[in-house]
Design a protein around this motif. Structure first.
Motif, PDB file in Angstrom:
ATOM      1  N   LEU A  27      21.163  32.457  31.305  1.00  0.00           N
ATOM      2  CA  LEU A  27      20.038  33.372  30.894  1.00  0.00           C
ATOM      3  C   LEU A  27      19.957  34.514  32.009  1.00  0.00           C
ATOM      4  N   LEU A  28      19.314  35.579  31.736  1.00  0.00           N
ATOM      5  CA  LEU A  28      19.085  36.655  32.442  1.00  0.00           C
ATOM      6  C   LEU A  28      18.156  36.377  33.622  1.00  0.00           C
ATOM      7  N   THR A  29      18.078  36.794  34.944  1.00  0.00           N
ATOM      8  CA  THR A  29      17.127  36.835  35.907  1.00  0.00           C
ATOM      9  C   THR A  29      16.132  37.664  35.397  1.00  0.00           C
ATOM     10  N   GLU A  30      14.961  37.450  36.056  1.00  0.00           N
ATOM     11  CA  GLU A  30      13.771  38.389  35.808  1.00  0.00           C
ATOM     12  C   GLU A  30      14.096  40.052  36.060  1.00  0.00           C
ATOM     13  N   LEU A  31      15.089  40.123  37.026  1.00  0.00           N
ATOM     14  CA  LEU A  31      15.342  41.395  37.448  1.00  0.00           C
ATOM     15  C   LEU A  31      16.391  41.796  36.161  1.00  0.00           C
ATOM     16  N   GLY A  32      17.059  41.021  35.558  1.00  0.00           N
ATOM     17  CA  GLY A  32      17.972  41.442  34.647  1.00  0.00           C
ATOM     18  C   GLY A  32      17.228  41.937  33.550  1.00  0.00           C
ATOM     19  N   LYS A  33      15.916  41.488  33.158  1.00  0.00           N
ATOM     20  CA  LYS A  33      15.151  41.624  32.158  1.00  0.00           C
ATOM     21  C   LYS A  33      14.594  43.224  32.317  1.00  0.00           C
ATOM     22  N   ILE A  34      14.147  43.373  33.652  1.00  0.00           N
ATOM     23  CA  ILE A  34      13.557  44.605  33.987  1.00  0.00           C
ATOM     24  C   ILE A  34      14.647  45.709  33.824  1.00  0.00           C
ATOM     25  N   GLN A  35      16.013  45.407  34.168  1.00  0.00           N
ATOM     26  CA  GLN A  35      17.165  46.215  34.147  1.00  0.00           C
ATOM     27  C   GLN A  35      17.355  46.515  32.666  1.00  0.00           C
ATOM     28  N   ALA A  36      17.243  45.723  31.633  1.00  0.00           N
ATOM     29  CA  ALA A  36      17.455  45.956  30.279  1.00  0.00           C
ATOM     30  C   ALA A  36      16.416  46.865  29.694  1.00  0.00           C
ATOM     31  N   LYS A  37      15.204  46.756  30.316  1.00  0.00           N
ATOM     32  CA  LYS A  37      13.970  47.487  29.803  1.00  0.00           C
ATOM     33  C   LYS A  37      14.136  48.982  30.259  1.00  0.00           C
ATOM     34  N   LYS A  38      14.832  49.072  31.502  1.00  0.00           N
ATOM     35  CA  LYS A  38      14.887  50.492  31.985  1.00  0.00           C
ATOM     36  C   LYS A  38      15.903  51.243  31.080  1.00  0.00           C
ATOM     37  N   LEU A  39      17.080  50.434  30.895  1.00  0.00           N
ATOM     38  CA  LEU A  39      18.186  51.017  30.180  1.00  0.00           C
ATOM     39  C   LEU A  39      17.593  51.257  28.726  1.00  0.00           C
ATOM     40  N   GLY A  40      17.001  50.373  28.199  1.00  0.00           N
ATOM     41  CA  GLY A  40      16.296  50.619  26.625  1.00  0.00           C
ATOM     42  C   GLY A  40      15.474  51.963  26.609  1.00  0.00           C
ATOM     43  N   SER A  41      14.675  52.205  27.554  1.00  0.00           N
ATOM     44  CA  SER A  41      13.901  53.602  27.906  1.00  0.00           C
ATOM     45  C   SER A  41      14.701  54.772  27.871  1.00  0.00           C
ATOM     46  N   ARG A  42      15.963  54.470  28.565  1.00  0.00           N
ATOM     47  CA  ARG A  42      16.798  55.630  28.607  1.00  0.00           C
ATOM     48  C   ARG A  42      17.391  55.930  27.256  1.00  0.00           C
ATOM     49  N   LEU A  43      17.705  54.701  26.588  1.00  0.00           N
ATOM     50  CA  LEU A  43      18.545  55.112  25.410  1.00  0.00           C
ATOM     51  C   LEU A  43      17.563  55.631  24.100  1.00  0.00           C
ATOM     52  N   LYS A  44      16.211  55.637  24.501  1.00  0.00           N
ATOM     53  CA  LYS A  44      15.384  56.501  23.470  1.00  0.00           C
ATOM     54  C   LYS A  44      15.633  57.763  22.952  1.00  0.00           C
ATOM     55  N   ASN A  45      16.418  58.467  24.164  1.00  0.00           N
ATOM     56  CA  ASN A  45      16.912  59.936  23.847  1.00  0.00           C
ATOM     57  C   ASN A  45      18.190  60.080  23.259  1.00  0.00           C
ATOM     58  N   GLU A  46      18.789  58.880  22.684  1.00  0.00           N
ATOM     59  CA  GLU A  46      19.942  58.756  22.050  1.00  0.00           C
ATOM     60  C   GLU A  46      19.895  58.597  20.524  1.00  0.00           C
ATOM     61  N   GLU A  47      20.636  58.769  19.829  1.00  0.00           N
ATOM     62  CA  GLU A  47      20.449  58.514  18.242  1.00  0.00           C
ATOM     63  C   GLU A  47      21.326  57.317  18.197  1.00  0.00           C
ATOM     64  N   ILE A  48      20.853  56.095  18.373  1.00  0.00           N
ATOM     65  CA  ILE A  48      21.639  54.955  18.165  1.00  0.00           C
ATOM     66  C   ILE A  48      21.121  54.502  16.587  1.00  0.00           C
ATOM     67  N   ASP A  49      22.168  54.244  15.815  1.00  0.00           N
ATOM     68  CA  ASP A  49      21.890  53.671  14.684  1.00  0.00           C
ATOM     69  C   ASP A  49      21.777  52.191  14.647  1.00  0.00           C
ATOM     70  N   LEU A  50      22.752  51.348  15.216  1.00  0.00           N
ATOM     71  CA  LEU A  50      22.966  50.156  15.057  1.00  0.00           C
ATOM     72  C   LEU A  50      23.276  49.382  16.654  1.00  0.00           C
ATOM     73  N   ILE A  51      22.807  48.222  16.544  1.00  0.00           N
ATOM     74  CA  ILE A  51      22.992  47.223  17.794  1.00  0.00           C
ATOM     75  C   ILE A  51      23.676  46.271  17.528  1.00  0.00           C
ATOM     76  N   TYR A  52      24.853  45.850  18.352  1.00  0.00           N
ATOM     77  CA  TYR A  52      25.564  44.711  18.074  1.00  0.00           C
ATOM     78  C   TYR A  52      25.803  43.887  19.323  1.00  0.00           C
ATOM     79  N   SER A  53      25.852  42.686  19.484  1.00  0.00           N
ATOM     80  CA  SER A  53      25.682  42.037  20.750  1.00  0.00           C
ATOM     81  C   SER A  53      26.613  40.847  20.662  1.00  0.00           C
TER      82      SER A  53
END
Length: 203
Positions: A27-53
């Motif tokens: 699992l992610l740590t709590e810091l890992g979850k915060i990191q992911a949210k920060k990246l998500g905020s950054r990517l709002k400026n990009e035109e991403i159509d699909l997410i795969y994982s």
């Protein structure tokens, strides 16, 4: 111009403990979850159509947090899992230095020659990862695609997309929740961004 966004998962519990993860589902740590949210905020400026994982929790959770920020669903694919490290999984780096010095040295210095029983080689990893990447690209022409995966897997994907020999694998490094971008230009595929973590800077 089509773009492939490549993201390594946020900090996991075993990243923090400096343990080899491979395909163990950590699992992610709590810091890992915060990191992911920060990246998500950054990517709002990009035109991403699909997410795969990757279907492993540390990657899928990272992707889901980003997806919530972008209002996009996440498609899980097993082919984007981390390299299988066999008997090394769950062991610390210090333990490997003490018990598998020769094999660990090969992994660090000439990883394309790494061939340990029960583990994947880089060639096997790249083959399955690129099969997944090419399938996703073929099914989604001219779409901007975000792939959330793991350090080793993503490095083989970057080299594969750019048609660079796998022997240069150890010339790349990817930090937790780093962003890399490959652009599909008319004449070539171009590495636009590599291992960028500016979104983690304190405001």
């Amino acid at each position: 111009m089509q773009k492939i966004y490549l993201v390594r998962h946020g900090q996991s519990e075993w990243n923090y403990q400096r343990k080899v993860q491979g395909q163990q589902d950590i699992l992610l740590t709590e810091l890992g979850k915060i990191q992911a949210k920060k990246l998500g905020s950054r990517l709002k400026n990009e035109e991403i159509d699909l997410i795969y994982s990757s279907d492993l929790k540390r990657a899928y959770e990272t992707a889901t947090i980003i997806g919530n920020e972008l209002d996009k669903k996440v498609n899980k694919l097993e082919c984007f899992r981390e390299i299988a490290f066999g008997k090394w999984e769950g062991k610390t780096i210090e333990y490997l230095n003490e018990t598998s010095e020769k094999e660990h040295d090969i992994w660090l210095r000439q990883p394309h020659k790494f061939n340990m029983e029960g583990a994947e080689t880089l060639y096997q990893l790249q083959k399955r990862a690129m099969l997944g990447v090419n399938k996703v690209i073929d099914e989604n022409p001219n779409k901007n695609i975000l792939i959330v995966s793991h350090g080793a897997t993503l490095k083989t994907i970057i080299l594969g997309l750019l048609d660079i020999d796998i022997k240069y694998y150890n010339k790349l490094t990817l930090g937790n929740v780093s962003l890399s971008i490959v652009e599909f230009r008319d004449y070539n595929r171009v590495l636009k961004l590599l291992n960028d973590t500016n979104h983690l800077r304190e405001e």
